[in-house]
Design an enzyme around this catalytic site. Structure first.
Site, PDB file in Angstrom:
ATOM      1  N   GLU A 105      -4.499   0.430  -0.708  1.00 32.57           N
ATOM      2  CA  GLU A 105      -3.310   1.043  -0.112  1.00 32.57           C
ATOM      3  C   GLU A 105      -3.296   0.973   1.410  1.00 32.57           C
ATOM      4  O   GLU A 105      -2.259   1.188   2.024  1.00 32.57           O
ATOM      5  CB  GLU A 105      -3.223   2.518  -0.511  1.00 32.57           C
ATOM      6  CG  GLU A 105      -3.102   2.765  -1.996  1.00 32.57           C
ATOM      7  CD  GLU A 105      -3.085   4.239  -2.306  1.00 32.57           C
ATOM      8  OE1 GLU A 105      -1.986   4.804  -2.461  1.00 32.57           O
ATOM      9  OE2 GLU A 105      -4.170   4.838  -2.406  1.00 32.57           O
ATOM     10  N   HIS A 120      16.486  15.064  -4.130  1.00 29.68           N
ATOM     11  CA  HIS A 120      16.851  15.651  -5.423  1.00 29.68           C
ATOM     12  C   HIS A 120      18.136  15.021  -5.947  1.00 29.68           C
ATOM     13  O   HIS A 120      18.298  14.787  -7.145  1.00 29.68           O
ATOM     14  CB  HIS A 120      17.039  17.168  -5.270  1.00 29.68           C
ATOM     15  CG  HIS A 120      15.757  17.934  -5.347  1.00 29.68           C
ATOM     16  ND1 HIS A 120      15.510  19.058  -4.603  1.00 29.68           N
ATOM     17  CD2 HIS A 120      14.636  17.722  -6.086  1.00 29.68           C
ATOM     18  CE1 HIS A 120      14.306  19.511  -4.886  1.00 29.68           C
ATOM     19  NE2 HIS A 120      13.759  18.727  -5.785  1.00 29.68           N
ATOM     20  N   ASP A 174       2.453   2.632  -0.448  1.00 37.61           N
ATOM     21  CA  ASP A 174       1.681   3.036   0.721  1.00 37.61           C
ATOM     22  C   ASP A 174       1.213   1.835   1.529  1.00 37.61           C
ATOM     23  O   ASP A 174       1.203   1.876   2.762  1.00 37.61           O
ATOM     24  CB  ASP A 174       0.482   3.891   0.310  1.00 37.61           C
ATOM     25  CG  ASP A 174       0.811   5.377   0.296  1.00 37.61           C
ATOM     26  OD1 ASP A 174       1.765   5.771   0.996  1.00 37.61           O
ATOM     27  OD2 ASP A 174       0.133   6.136  -0.409  1.00 37.61           O
ATOM     28  N   CYS A 225       0.331  -1.471  -9.081  1.00 33.35           N
ATOM     29  CA  CYS A 225       0.957  -0.296  -9.688  1.00 33.35           C
ATOM     30  C   CYS A 225       2.033   0.309  -8.795  1.00 33.35           C
ATOM     31  O   CYS A 225       2.587   1.358  -9.108  1.00 33.35           O
ATOM     32  CB  CYS A 225      -0.099   0.764 -10.014  1.00 33.35           C
ATOM     33  SG  CYS A 225      -0.953   1.417  -8.572  1.00 33.35           S
TER      34      CYS A 225
END
Length: 856
Positions: free
Chosen positions: A718, A481, A742, A789
Site C-alpha cells: 500500500e 452517506h 491507498d 484487492c
C-alpha cells in the site's frame, strides 16, 4: 484534598525546584493576572494530578491542563511560550472530562525541545479559581515527593462533596444568568498567531473584570464569561476567528470598546495582519488541470453510483429566505424551536420505519444517528439560551449547528469530519421548518435527472425514485452517506460535475452515463436510441454474467485467474458464494471492532471468523486482514493522540505493533478457527522489513502455543516503500496483495477522499502501474504470487492491464464478481501482456485510458 477546616491541599504535580510565581519571566504569571500559585523548574518529564478531580480543559497544544475539584481549579502550564510548539514534544495521557486520581500522570514532555525553542522550561501551577496560595514548601528547594503538599487554599465546599462540575466549561454550559442594564454588542477578529492561549486570555479577562458589566464572549458558537481566563482558553481560538462580545450593565458600551481595542492590539503579543473588513468575493477561476470532456455538449463528473439513465434536467437551488436575528419574543421563539425539533424527529422516525420495512437497516442507522444529534443537549441547549436573550430561533439554531459542523469538518479524523455533513443535514431540516419552507413537495416529471450543488442523506432518501432516474451534484464525494444510499437504490449519481452544467435550462434532455462519468446534453434521436439500447443490453449482459458466475475465469488462451471477493461480514460471504467467488481476497476484520464501545473478546472474534470460514469452505481460501484502523478510522475504546496527518500516522499494522496485545488476541482467534476452512493472514500498511519480521514472530509464536500448522501470511502493498523493497519482503511472506486505493494516494500524494482532487487519484496512473509491475516482478523472482484487492480490480477496463502485469488474483466487490469473471474470459493473456507493457510506457492517466479504449 480537604481537611476538616475546609482547607484544600494541592500536592506536588511536577518534580522540580519550587520558586515564587512572581519570578517567572512572564508578566501574566508574575503579576498573578491568572491567579496565585508557584513556579516549578522541572527535574522530571511527567506532570501528575495534584488532587482528585475532573479534567476541565486540555489546550490543543497539549502544554496546559486544567483540573477542578469543587470550587478549586488549578491550571498547570508547562514551560513558557510552549503554545508555539503546537503539541510537539508533549504526550497527553488523559482526556477532557476525565475524572482522575491524585498522582495520576496527565502528560509527559520533552524538556530539550522546550529549552531549545521556547522562552523557558519553568512551569506555572496557578489557582485560577481565585483563592490565595499558602505555600507549604521552602522556595528554592528541590521537591520529588508527589505526596508532598505544595500549597493549600481555603475552600468553601464541604469535605464530603464529590468533585463538582466546572464553572468555566465552554459552549453551552458557561452562559451567565441574564443580568440587567444597558446591553451592547460588538465583534473583533483575533490577530494573535496562536489564538487566545494563557497570556492573552489573562489580559482579556482583566479588561472584562474591571468593568461594571457582565461580559459574554462567543467564538464559533461557543461562549464563556469574559472574566474567566480558563473559559476564554476553552474557546480554543485561532488566528482570524471573530469574537462576538456582548455586555450588559452600566459599563456595557465602554467595556465592549475596550475589549475590541485590547484584542486588536494583540493583548501583549505581536499581531498578524487580519482584516476586519468583509472578505472580498473570491473570483472563480478555471484550474489549469480542470477535468473536462473536451467534447461539445458533454460534461464529465466523478462516479458515486454507477448506471445509465435518459432524462430531463431539473435544477434545484438551496437558497433559503433571509434569517433575521431579532425574534418575536422568547416564549414564541422557544415554542417554535421545540415544535420544529419535535416535528423533525417525527419525520426522521418515519424515514427509519420506511427504510427498515424495505430491508435497508444499514441506511436506517444513518437516520437513527440524526435523531441522536437532535436529542444531543450540546446542540440544542445553546439556541435555547440565546432565544432567552431575544434572538430568533432560526438565527440562533443556524449559528449553533453551523458552528458545530465547522468544528467537526476541521478535524483530522475523517469519521468525525464526515459527521459534519450529518450535522448540517439535521440542522437544515429544522431550519426549513422554522422558516416555513415547504420541503420535498415539488411534483417532478417522470424521467427527471436532478442537478444541485450537493445532496444530503435526508434529501436523497426523500426522492421519488419512480420519477427521478439520475442525480448530479457539483460538489460531494463518492464515499458520502448520500453516495451509499444512491448505490443501494441503483440510482446513477455523478459528483463534482462541471459547474457549467448549472447554465443549462431546466427540461434539457440528458444522457447520464454514471459508469463512465459522462453527461451528454441535448442528444439527437439517434443518440438517444443508441443509449437506450446500451441500457437494455447492459441489463441483459448482467443477467448473462450472473448465470455464468460459477464458471472459472480462464482467458481465451487458457490462463486461469482467481477471482475473489472483498467482504466485511458473514452476509457478504454468503452473497459472494452465490455470485461465484473462488476465494476471499480481503476480509476486512475491522467490522468486528467498529461501531461498538468495547473491544470484541477473543471468543467473539473466533466465532465470527469461524462462521465465515465455514461458509467459504476448505476449497475457497480466505485472506483475513488484521485490524486496519488508526487515526483516520478511530476506535472509541482505543484512545489515540490527535495526529496532524493520520494517513501518515499510527494506522494499519502500526496499531498491532504499538498495541501487540490487540494483535495477539486477533491472531489467536484466527488460528483457533483455521481448521474450519482455508485461512490466510494478511498485514496492512507494512512499510519496512523490521515491521514484517516483528509481526511474523508474534504469529509464529502463537501458532506454536496453539499447536496449529503454519498458516500462510502475506502483506498488503500500500505504500511506495513496500513496492520498492518488495524483493526483500517477498522472502518472508507467502503472497502479496496490492491495495490500489491507498497505494494510489501515497504514490500520487493525493487524498483519495478530497472532493476537489479525488478524480485525479486514479489507480490507472502509470506511476501506480509501475509500482504494481515492480511488485509482481519481485514476487515472481521469489516464487510468490500477487493479488490485487483494491478498487482497481473491480474496474473491468483495468483487468487486461492487471493480469498482463502478472497479477494472479483479482479480489473485487461482491456485485462485480460476475462481470469481472466474464471480462477475464473475453481477453487473451498474450494480448493483455502487450496492453500492460504499453500502459507502463504511457505518460499520464489519460494516455492509459485512451489506450484501453482503443483496445476495447
Amino acid at each position: 484534598m480537604r481537611d476538616q477546616t475546609n482547607t484544600f491541599s494541592i500536592l506536588l504535580p511536577l518534580k522540580g525546584i519550587v520558586q515564587p510565581i512572581t519570578e517567572l519571566p512572564d508578566p501574566v504569571f508574575a503579576e498573578k493576572m491568572m491567579g496565585d500559585g508557584v513556579a516549578i523548574d522541572p527535574l522530571d518529564t511527567v506532570l501528575y494530578a495534584p488532587f482528585a478531580g475532573k479534567i476541565t480543559q486540555i489546550h490543543p497544544s497539549h502544554h496546559a491542563v486544567t483540573l477542578q475539584n469543587g470550587d478549586v481549579e488549578v491550571l498547570m502550564h508547562i514551560g513558557l511560550d510552549t503554545v508555539a510548539l503546537k503539541g510537539r514534544g508533549f504526550e497527553i495521557k488523559t482526556e477532557e472530562g476525565d475524572m482522575v486520581e491524585a498522582g495520576q500522570p496527565l502528560l509527559s514532555f520533552d524538556p530539550d525541545i522546550i529549552a531549545r525553542e521556547c522562552v523557558s522550561v519553568q512551569s506555572a501551577i496557578v489557582i485560577t479559581s481565585g483563592q490565595e496560595a499558602n505555600v507549604a514548601v521552602p522556595f528554592g528547594s528541590a521537591q520529588d515527593d508527589l505526596a508532598q503538599t505544595l500549597f493549600t487554599v481555603p475552600s468553601g465546599n464541604d469535605p464530603s462533596e464529590a468533585p463538582a462540575p466546572s464553572t468555566t466549561q465552554p459552549a453551552s454550559t458557561d452562559a451567565p444568568a441574564t443580568p440587567s442594564g444597558p446591553r451592547t454588542s460588538g465583534s473583533v477578529q483575533i490577530p494573535n498567531a496562536t489564538g487566545l492561549h494563557a497570556r492573552p486570555a489573562a489580559r482579556l479577562a482583566v479588561v472584562a473584570r474591571q468593568a461594571d458589566a457582565e461580559v459574554t464572549l462567543t467564538v464559533n458558537g461557543n461562549s464563556c464569561r469574559g472574566s474567566s481566563v480558563t473559559g476564554i482558553m476553552s474557546l480554543k481560538t485561532k488566528l482570524g476567528d471573530t469574537i462576538e462580545i456582548e455586555a450588559v450593565g452600566p459599563d456595557a458600551e465602554k467595556v465592549v470598546k475596550e475589549i475590541e481595542e485590547a484584542v486588536r492590539s494583540g493583548l501583549g503579543e505581536e499581531i498578524s495582519e487580519v482584516s476586519e473588513a468583509p472578505k472580498a468575493e473570491v473570483v472563480k477561476e478555471t484550474p489549469l488541470l480542470q477535468v473536462t470532456s473536451g467534447e461539445e455538449g458533454v460534461f464529465v463528473g466523478f462516479t458515486a453510483s454507477p448506471g445509465r439513465a435518459i432524462g430531463k434536467l431539473v435544477k434545484h437551488s438551496k437558497v433559503l429566505p433571509e434569517v433575521t436575528r431579532n425574534g418575536m419574543g422568547p416564549a414564541e421563539e422557544r415554542a417554535a424551536f421545540k415544535a420544529s425539533v419535535k416535528s423533525s424527529v417525527a419525520d426522521l422516525h418515519s424515514v427509519i420505519e420506511r427504510l427498515n420495512a424495505q430491508g435497508q437497516e444499514e441506511l436506517a442507522e444513518v437516520f437513527n444517528a440524526h435523531v441522536q444529534l437532535l436529542e444531543d443537549p450540546e446542540l440544542s441547549e445553546k439556541p435555547l439560551e440565546d432565544i432567552a436573550k431575544g434572538e430568533s430561533a432560526a438565527w440562533t439554531w443556524k449559528r449553533a449547528y453551523e458552528a458545530q459542523a465547522e468544528t467537526l469538518a476541521k478535524m483530522d479524523d475523517p469519521l468525525l469530519a464526515g459527521r459534519a455533513a450529518d450535522v448540517r443535514d439535521v440542522g437544515l431540516r429544522v431550519l426549513k421548518k422554522l422558516l416555513g419552507v415547504d420541503d420535498g413537495t415539488e411534483i417532478l416529471e417522470e424521467g427527471t435527472i436532478l442537478l444541485q450543488e450537493d445532496v444530503t442523506p435526508s434529501e436523497i432518501v426523500s426522492l421519488d425514485l419512480t420519477r427521478i432516474v439520475g442525480l448530479c451534484t457539483t460538489h460531494g464525494g463518492s464515499a458520502s452517506h448520500a453516495a451509499i444510499i444512491a448505490r443501494s437504490n441503483n440510482l446513477p449519481y455523478l459528483v463534482n460535475v462541471e459547474e457549467a452544467m448549472m447554465d443549462l435550462d431546466d427540461g434539457t434532455v440528458l444522457l447520464l452515463d454514471a459508469k463512465r462519468g459522462r453527461v451528454k446534453v441535448s442528444p439527437t434521436d439517434e443518440e438517444q436510441a443508441a443509449f437506450k439500447e446500451k441500457i437494455d443490453n447492459a441489463a441483459k449482459q448482467a443477467e448473462e454474467y450472473r448465470r455464468d458466475a460459477d464458471k472459472p475465469a480462464i482467458t481465451t488462451d487458457g490462463v486461469q485467474i482467481e477471482i475473489a471477493a472483498n467482504i466485511g461480514n458473514l452476509e457478504d460471504a454468503q452473497k459472494a458464494v452465490e455470485l461465484g467467488a473462488e476465494a476471499v481476497g480481503l476480509l476486512r476484520s475491522e467490522f468486528l471492532y467498529l461501531e461498538r464501545l468495547n473491544e470484541p473478546s477473543e471468543e467473539e472474534q473466533a466465532e465470527k471468523v469461524g462462521s465465515i470460514l465455514e461458509v467459504m469452505g476448505k476449497d475457497r481460501p480466505v485472506i483475513i486482514r488484521t485490524l486496519d484502523v488508526g487515526g483516520d478510522k478511530p476506535l472509541p475504546y482505543l484512545p489515540m493522540p490527535t495526529e496532524e496527518n493520520p494517513f501518515l500516522g499510527v494506522r494499519g499494522i502500526r496499531i498491532g505493533i504499538e498495541r501487540p496485545s490487540i494483535l495477539r488476541r486477533q491472531v489467536r482467534a484466527i488460528l483457533s478457527q483455521a481448521d474450519k476452512g482455508h485461512a490466510r493472514i494478511m498485514y496492512p500498511m507494512i512499510s519496512a522489513l523490521d515491521e514484517l519480521r516483528a509481526v511474523n514472530a508474534l504469529v509464529r509464536e502463537e501458532q506454536a502455543n496453539l499447536g496449529v500448522d503454519n498458516v500462510e501470511v502475506g502483506i498488503m502493498i500500500e505504500v511506495p516503500s513496500a513496492a520498492l523493497m518488495a524483493d526483500k519482503l517477498a522472502e518472508e511472506v507467502d503472497f502479496f496483495s496490492i491495495g490500489t486505493n491507498d497505494l494510489t494516494q501515497y504514490v500520487l500524494a493525493i487524498d483519495r477522499g478530497h472532493p476537489g482532487l479525488a478524480s485525479r487519484a486514479d489507480a490507472l496512473h502509470p506511476a501506480v502501474l509501475r509500482m504494481i509491475d515492480m511488485t509482481v516482478k519481485a514476487a515472481d523472482k521469489a516464487g510468490k504470487w500477487v493479488g490485487v484487492c483494491g478498487g482497481l480490480a473491480s474496474q473491468t477496463e483495468a483487468v487486461p492491464v492487471l493480469i498482463g502485469l502478472g497479477v494472479k488474483e483479482l479480489s473485487v466487490s461482491v456485485p462485480s464478481l460476475p462481470e469481472v469473471k466474464h471480462k477475464v474470459r473475453s481477453v487473451s493473456m498474450e494480448e493483455s501482456k502487450k496492453i500492460a507493457q504499453a500502459a507502463l510506457d504511457c505518460a499520464d492517466t489519460s494516455d492509459v485510458k485512451a489506450l484501453l479504449k482503443s483496445y476495447q
